[in-house]
Scaffold this motif. Structure first.
Motif, PDB file in Angstrom:
ATOM      1  N   GLN A 295      58.720  73.580  30.750  1.00 55.48           N
ATOM      2  CA  GLN A 295      58.561  72.589  31.520  1.00 55.48           C
ATOM      3  C   GLN A 295      59.670  71.503  31.355  1.00 55.48           C
ATOM      4  O   GLN A 295      59.818  71.068  30.115  1.00 55.48           O
ATOM      5  N   ILE A 297      61.139  67.543  32.052  1.00 56.95           N
ATOM      6  CA  ILE A 297      60.798  66.276  32.776  1.00 56.95           C
ATOM      7  C   ILE A 297      62.146  65.358  32.760  1.00 56.95           C
ATOM      8  O   ILE A 297      63.134  65.412  32.032  1.00 56.95           O
ATOM      9  N   GLN A 313      58.776  74.359  35.782  1.00 58.79           N
ATOM     10  CA  GLN A 313      58.625  73.145  36.567  1.00 58.79           C
ATOM     11  C   GLN A 313      59.587  71.978  36.178  1.00 58.79           C
ATOM     12  O   GLN A 313      59.741  71.855  34.860  1.00 58.79           O
ATOM     13  N   TRP A 315      59.832  68.471  36.780  1.00 56.67           N
ATOM     14  CA  TRP A 315      59.466  67.169  36.980  1.00 56.67           C
ATOM     15  C   TRP A 315      60.531  66.215  37.194  1.00 56.67           C
ATOM     16  O   TRP A 315      61.233  65.900  36.634  1.00 56.67           O
ATOM     17  N   MET A 317      60.620  62.170  37.462  1.00 57.88           N
ATOM     18  CA  MET A 317      59.801  61.117  37.664  1.00 57.88           C
ATOM     19  C   MET A 317      60.296  59.857  38.363  1.00 57.88           C
ATOM     20  O   MET A 317      61.541  59.793  38.289  1.00 57.88           O
ATOM     21  N   ALA A 352      50.929  65.066  40.265  1.00 56.24           N
ATOM     22  CA  ALA A 352      52.116  65.394  41.067  1.00 56.24           C
ATOM     23  C   ALA A 352      51.693  64.969  42.497  1.00 56.24           C
ATOM     24  O   ALA A 352      50.551  64.924  43.015  1.00 56.24           O
ATOM     25  N   MET A 375      51.661  66.079  34.838  1.00 57.28           N
ATOM     26  CA  MET A 375      52.955  66.504  34.150  1.00 57.28           C
ATOM     27  C   MET A 375      52.405  66.243  32.573  1.00 57.28           C
ATOM     28  O   MET A 375      51.382  65.473  32.225  1.00 57.28           O
ATOM     29  N   LEU A 389      58.883  69.140  41.128  1.00 54.55           N
ATOM     30  CA  LEU A 389      57.535  68.295  41.307  1.00 54.55           C
ATOM     31  C   LEU A 389      58.027  66.999  41.208  1.00 54.55           C
ATOM     32  O   LEU A 389      59.047  66.414  40.366  1.00 54.55           O
ATOM     33  N   TYR A 390      57.219  66.165  41.702  1.00 52.77           N
ATOM     34  CA  TYR A 390      57.578  64.662  41.747  1.00 52.77           C
ATOM     35  C   TYR A 390      56.317  63.854  41.144  1.00 52.77           C
ATOM     36  O   TYR A 390      55.080  64.196  41.598  1.00 52.77           O
TER      37      TYR A 390
END
Length: 405
Positions: A295, A297, A313, A315, A317, A352, A375, A389-390
């Motif tokens: 994952q 970020i 994933q 992310w 942000m 998400a 997240m 992902l957002y």
């Protein structure tokens, strides 16, 4: 008939001569190439040693003949330039400003060759100065280096327990950096077992370009550390790793070297992009094999990687993963907010949401996710989600935007 046999014999002899000549040429070429390679390696090793000397290290060495040739062994030395006071004399704001303005030349990148060459000659220096801090039950139980084995002795950590390793970013350390201490407590509370922090801050004060060129050596120390843990009985399927910025690159590099999906999970926060994004090895590699789940970020585009498409994933942000509305003075700029978000996510929900219209999709497909997917470490449905992902963030603490999942 006799003439035909003579011609055939001449042809065969000619072929044999040509083959021998070709084999000889190949051997000569290989020898020359080996000599050139050795000279290049030798030159790089000497350059690295000179760098250490210039930056205050004064190790003493002796040459010892071995079966494989001459090797350098460190007998001892002192570090005159990287005391704790000097390392942390710069403020976080100055460090962040330096990072923003720092540029790495093509020659630096070529010399670094991240992920492509190892320099074992000076590995002992890094093994001596990279420190590992063991925590159990939220208490510091041991501080050690690779020079002191077995690693798990006197740590109160059981080999059957869960293990977590935290790796900080540039200009940070394990004992003063606030998010590291917060994460150590969160992992102890929500995961349990043994928590370890890798501290390479001794080498941070020499500047980011220097640290970047020493990536392989520091990564090799972490790789050796997890291999020793494995030898002592720790199971990789109970090992979690987290890294921020430069540390994010380190844990992912080690995960890829350990083996295909061997580690339980790896989470990274805004892994460093400066230098790495320009390296052809990094450009061509994905991190989905570094652990069973990876994952990543992303919160900034100036210090974090622009290649936000390498993890299970990814992310993005705030504003497309490029900038955060709460970004302010260092250390809480868009980059520095990432581990803050990650720690808050143990109790705050960063849900998400659909891709904002102004965000250009960086990977295909955009992830499909279950209701309430969020997240962070405590989300237990990650194996169901793959892709981009957002999550929007706000200007005010705790930075999450309240909404119905």
């Amino acid at each position: 008939m006799l003439r035909s046999k003579s011609i055939l014999l001449v042809v065969v002899l000619a072929v044999v001569v040509l083959c021998n000549s070709f084999v000889t040429s190949v051997r000569v070429f290989d020898r020359l190439k080996s000599r050139v390679d050795l000279r290049v390696v030798r030159r790089n090793h000497l350059r690295a040693l000179r760098e250490l000397a210039v930056n205050g290290f004064t190790p003493t060495f002796r040459l010892q003949d071995t079966v494989d040739g001459n090797e350098l062994f460190q007998l001892g030395g002192t570090n005159n330039a990287t005391s704790t006071n000097q390392i942390h004399s710069e403020t976080a704001e100055q460090a962040s400003e330096d990072f923003a303005q720092m540029e790495i030349s093509e020659s630096d990148l070529a010399e670094a060759a991240v992920g492509q060459e190892r320099t074992p000659i000076i590995s002992s220096i890094f093994e001596q100065h990279v420190i590992f801090r063991f925590y159990h039950g939220n208490n510091l139980t041991k501080t050690t280096t690779l020079r002191n084995t077995p690693l798990l002795s006197n740590t109160e950590c059981s080999v059957s327990s869960k293990f977590a390793i935290i790796v900080h970013g540039w200009h940070e350390n394990c004992y003063e950096t606030f998010w590291v201490k917060d994460l150590q407590r969160n992992l102890d509370t929500y995961r349990g077992g043994c928590v370890i922090c890798m501290d390479y801050s001794t080498f941070s004060s020499n500047g980011y370009p220097y640290l970047f060129r020493r990536f392989d050596e520091i990564s090799s120390v972490l790789l050796k550390f997890v291999r020793i843990l494995q030898y002592e009985g720790v199971q990789f399927d109970k090992l979690f790793m987290f890294g921020f910025s430069f540390g994010g690159q380190l844990v992912l590099d080690v995960g890829n070297q350990v083996g295909f999906n061997a580690i339980e999970a790896i989470d990274t926060c805004d892994m460093a992009g400066v230098g790495f994004d320009q390296d052809r090895f990094f450009k061509g590699i994905h991190f989905r094999n570094a652990a069973k789940n990876v994952q990543c970020i992303h919160t900034s585009i100036d210090k974090g990687t622009k290649l936000m498409n390498k993890c299970h994933q990814d992310w993005r942000m705030g504003q497309c993963g490029f900038r955060q509305p709460a970004s302010g003075k260092p250390p809480l700029g868009s980059h520095g907010l990432c581990p803050v978000f990650y720690n808050l996510a143990f109790e705050t929900n960063f849900f998400a949401e659909s891709r904002p219209l102004d965000c250009i999709m960086l990977r295909d497909p955009v992830a499909e996710y279950p209701s309430g997917f969020k997240m962070g470490y405590i989300e237990h449905r990650k194996d169901q989600v793959r892709g981009e992902l957002y999550a929007q963030t706000s200007e005010a603490f705790p930075y999450a935007i309240p909404r119905n999942p």
